[in-house]
Write a protein that holds these residues in place. Structure first.
Motif, PDB file in Angstrom:
ATOM      1  N   TRP A  36      54.126  32.885  32.990  1.00 23.99           N
ATOM      2  CA  TRP A  36      53.941  33.565  34.278  1.00 23.99           C
ATOM      3  C   TRP A  36      55.130  34.467  34.585  1.00 23.99           C
ATOM      4  N   CYS A  37      56.330  33.979  34.337  1.00 23.93           N
ATOM      5  CA  CYS A  37      57.524  34.818  34.552  1.00 23.93           C
ATOM      6  C   CYS A  37      57.470  36.040  33.630  1.00 23.93           C
ATOM      7  N   ARG A  38      57.061  35.827  32.374  1.00 19.82           N
ATOM      8  CA  ARG A  38      56.967  36.934  31.417  1.00 19.82           C
ATOM      9  C   ARG A  38      56.009  38.007  31.933  1.00 19.82           C
ATOM     10  N   GLU A  40      55.567  38.839  34.860  1.00 18.83           N
ATOM     11  CA  GLU A  40      56.259  39.566  35.938  1.00 18.83           C
ATOM     12  C   GLU A  40      57.483  40.318  35.434  1.00 18.83           C
ATOM     13  N   GLY A  41      57.690  40.316  34.103  1.00 19.45           N
ATOM     14  CA  GLY A  41      58.814  41.032  33.528  1.00 19.45           C
ATOM     15  C   GLY A  41      60.121  40.259  33.526  1.00 19.45           C
ATOM     16  N   LYS A  42      60.054  38.965  33.818  1.00 17.66           N
ATOM     17  CA  LYS A  42      61.263  38.123  33.813  1.00 17.66           C
ATOM     18  C   LYS A  42      61.250  37.242  32.563  1.00 17.66           C
ATOM     19  N   VAL A  43      62.419  36.809  32.162  1.00 14.75           N
ATOM     20  CA  VAL A  43      62.530  35.876  31.040  1.00 14.75           C
ATOM     21  C   VAL A  43      63.090  34.564  31.567  1.00 14.75           C
ATOM     22  N   THR A  44      62.296  33.499  31.467  1.00 21.53           N
ATOM     23  CA  THR A  44      62.743  32.180  31.909  1.00 21.53           C
ATOM     24  C   THR A  44      62.573  31.223  30.738  1.00 21.53           C
ATOM     25  N   THR A  45      63.690  30.693  30.258  1.00 21.21           N
ATOM     26  CA  THR A  45      63.666  29.813  29.088  1.00 21.21           C
ATOM     27  C   THR A  45      64.231  28.420  29.377  1.00 21.21           C
ATOM     28  N   GLU A  46      64.467  28.116  30.633  1.00 18.52           N
ATOM     29  CA  GLU A  46      65.006  26.800  30.997  1.00 18.52           C
ATOM     30  C   GLU A  46      64.013  26.057  31.879  1.00 18.52           C
ATOM     31  N   ASN A  47      64.150  24.741  31.903  1.00 17.51           N
ATOM     32  CA  ASN A  47      63.290  23.874  32.724  1.00 17.51           C
ATOM     33  C   ASN A  47      61.810  24.137  32.449  1.00 17.51           C
TER      34      ASN A  47
END
Length: 104
Positions: A36-38, A40-47
């Protein structure tokens, strides 16, 4: 079919070797980032958590279907299920500190 009718049964499922293997496959497929973050153009790799698109409790037949899984960060997973975490922001802590000083 997998028994997920009770909280205890779902807990057993989530500790099973079959789930652990499939969970790892979903994380690999999604490049260890929140989908979902991807979007939106964000990179979230934690939690990171692996979410059942069709919820396990209501669709046990899809429990071990890789196509029914997606990687979400904890925040997106909580949004998806309508769960909210309340953390005190720095502003709130500072406000409470000033108020405590005023009132002694």
């Amino acid at each position: 079919m997998i028994d997920v009718s009770t909280r205890a049964a779902r807990s057993l499922f989530y500790t099973s070797q079959a789930w652990r293997i499939l969970r790892e496959q979903a994380l690999e497929r999604d490049h260890y980032e929140c989908v979902w973050c991807r979007e939106e153009g964000k990179v979230t790799t934690e939690n990171l958590e692996v979410d059942h698109i069709k919820e396990l409790e209501f669709y046990p037949e899809f429990a071990l279907d890789l196509d029914n899984l997606r990687t979400l960060c904890k925040e997106c997973h909580n949004k998806r299920h309508g769960r909210f975490q309340f953390r005190k922001s720095k502003k709130m802590i500072e406000k409470n500190f000033r108020t405590d000083e005023f009132w002694g």
